[in-house]
Design a protein around this motif. Structure first.
Motif, mmCIF file in Angstrom:
data_model
loop_
_atom_site.group_PDB
_atom_site.id
_atom_site.type_symbol
_atom_site.label_atom_id
_atom_site.label_comp_id
_atom_site.label_asym_id
_atom_site.label_seq_id
_atom_site.Cartn_x
_atom_site.Cartn_y
_atom_site.Cartn_z
ATOM 1 N N GLN A 181 0.753 -1.303 0.084
ATOM 2 C CA GLN A 181 -0.009 0.177 0.131
ATOM 3 C C GLN A 181 0.770 1.061 0.005
ATOM 4 O O GLN A 181 0.408 2.135 -0.669
ATOM 5 C CB GLN A 181 -0.930 0.052 1.197
ATOM 6 N N LEU A 182 1.940 1.205 0.908
ATOM 7 C CA LEU A 182 2.852 2.440 0.764
ATOM 8 C C LEU A 182 3.272 2.702 -0.626
ATOM 9 O O LEU A 182 3.597 3.839 -0.960
ATOM 10 C CB LEU A 182 4.007 2.208 1.946
ATOM 11 N N ARG A 183 3.869 1.488 -1.173
ATOM 12 C CA ARG A 183 4.539 1.556 -2.512
ATOM 13 C C ARG A 183 3.521 2.253 -3.441
ATOM 14 O O ARG A 183 3.890 3.152 -4.347
ATOM 15 C CB ARG A 183 5.121 0.388 -2.913
ATOM 16 N N ASP A 223 12.888 -1.156 7.312
ATOM 17 C CA ASP A 223 13.645 -0.309 7.624
ATOM 18 C C ASP A 223 13.975 0.527 6.248
ATOM 19 O O ASP A 223 13.959 1.822 6.121
ATOM 20 C CB ASP A 223 14.717 -0.483 8.388
ATOM 21 N N LYS A 224 14.722 -0.328 5.368
ATOM 22 C CA LYS A 224 15.046 0.264 4.253
ATOM 23 C C LYS A 224 13.859 1.274 3.485
ATOM 24 O O LYS A 224 14.006 2.237 2.998
ATOM 25 C CB LYS A 224 15.563 -0.690 3.015
ATOM 26 N N LEU A 253 10.265 4.645 11.130
ATOM 27 C CA LEU A 253 10.169 3.157 11.398
ATOM 28 C C LEU A 253 8.954 3.030 12.304
ATOM 29 O O LEU A 253 8.117 2.082 12.066
ATOM 30 C CB LEU A 253 11.323 2.718 11.693
ATOM 31 N N TRP A 254 8.775 3.560 13.337
ATOM 32 C CA TRP A 254 7.841 3.346 14.296
ATOM 33 C C TRP A 254 6.383 3.470 13.788
ATOM 34 O O TRP A 254 5.436 2.944 14.025
ATOM 35 C CB TRP A 254 7.771 4.221 15.574
ATOM 36 N N LYS A 255 6.144 4.601 12.887
ATOM 37 C CA LYS A 255 5.002 4.657 12.112
ATOM 38 C C LYS A 255 4.443 3.497 11.389
ATOM 39 O O LYS A 255 3.329 3.619 11.034
ATOM 40 C CB LYS A 255 5.033 6.038 11.171
ATOM 41 N N PHE A 256 5.498 2.937 10.822
ATOM 42 C CA PHE A 256 5.089 1.623 10.073
ATOM 43 C C PHE A 256 4.399 0.783 10.930
ATOM 44 O O PHE A 256 3.301 0.141 10.469
ATOM 45 C CB PHE A 256 6.488 1.066 9.484
ATOM 46 N N PHE A 257 4.677 0.593 11.890
ATOM 47 C CA PHE A 257 4.210 -0.404 13.055
ATOM 48 C C PHE A 257 2.726 0.103 13.491
ATOM 49 O O PHE A 257 2.191 -0.676 14.455
ATOM 50 C CB PHE A 257 5.083 -0.912 13.959
ATOM 51 N N SER A 258 2.624 1.503 13.229
ATOM 52 C CA SER A 258 1.213 2.165 13.834
ATOM 53 C C SER A 258 0.364 1.218 12.941
ATOM 54 O O SER A 258 0.372 0.989 12.066
ATOM 55 C CB SER A 258 1.261 3.535 14.081
ATOM 56 N N GLU A 259 -0.883 1.697 13.418
ATOM 57 C CA GLU A 259 -2.094 1.045 12.602
ATOM 58 C C GLU A 259 -2.296 1.717 11.251
ATOM 59 O O GLU A 259 -2.561 0.825 10.362
ATOM 60 C CB GLU A 259 -3.462 1.526 13.318
ATOM 61 N N ASP A 260 -2.066 2.721 10.941
ATOM 62 C CA ASP A 260 -2.156 3.503 9.694
ATOM 63 C C ASP A 260 -0.915 4.364 9.498
ATOM 64 O O ASP A 260 -1.131 5.540 9.319
ATOM 65 C CB ASP A 260 -3.552 3.862 9.551
#
Length: 70
Positions: free
Chosen positions: A8-10, A46-47, A56-63
Motif C-alpha cells: 500500500q505504501l508503494r 527499515d530500508k 520506522l515506528w509509524k510503519f508499525f502503527s495502525e495506519d
C-alpha cells in the motif's frame, strides 16, 4: 500483514515494484516476496521506510500512510 502495508505504501508513492527495487538496490522479486510475506525482514522494512520518508515506528502503527490498508 506487514507485506500488505509495504504494498500500500508503494502504491501510495506511485511506484511500481521495479521502481522501489531500484531505489532500494534489490531485485524486483525481493519486493514481491516482501509484499506477499506476513512478516518481511525488519531490515527490508527499515530500508523501505527510509526510502519513502516514513519513520520506522509509524510503519508499525495502525495506519502509517494516512490511508486505509486493505
Amino acid at each position: 500483514m506487514y507485506g500488505k502495508i509495504i504494498k500500500q505504501l508503494r502504491k501510495n508513492a506511485g511506484l511500481k515494484q521495479a521502481d522501489l527495487a531500484e531505489l532500494l538496490g534489490v531485485s524486483r522479486p525481493n519486493i514481491s516476496f516482501w509484499e506477499n510475506a506476513d512478516y518481511p525482514p525488519l531490515e527490508a522494512i527499515d530500508k523501505i521506510c527510509k526510502v519513502l520518508g516514513i519513520e520506522l515506528w509509524k510503519f508499525f502503527s495502525e495506519d502509517p500512510s494516512g490511508n486505509q490498508v486493505k
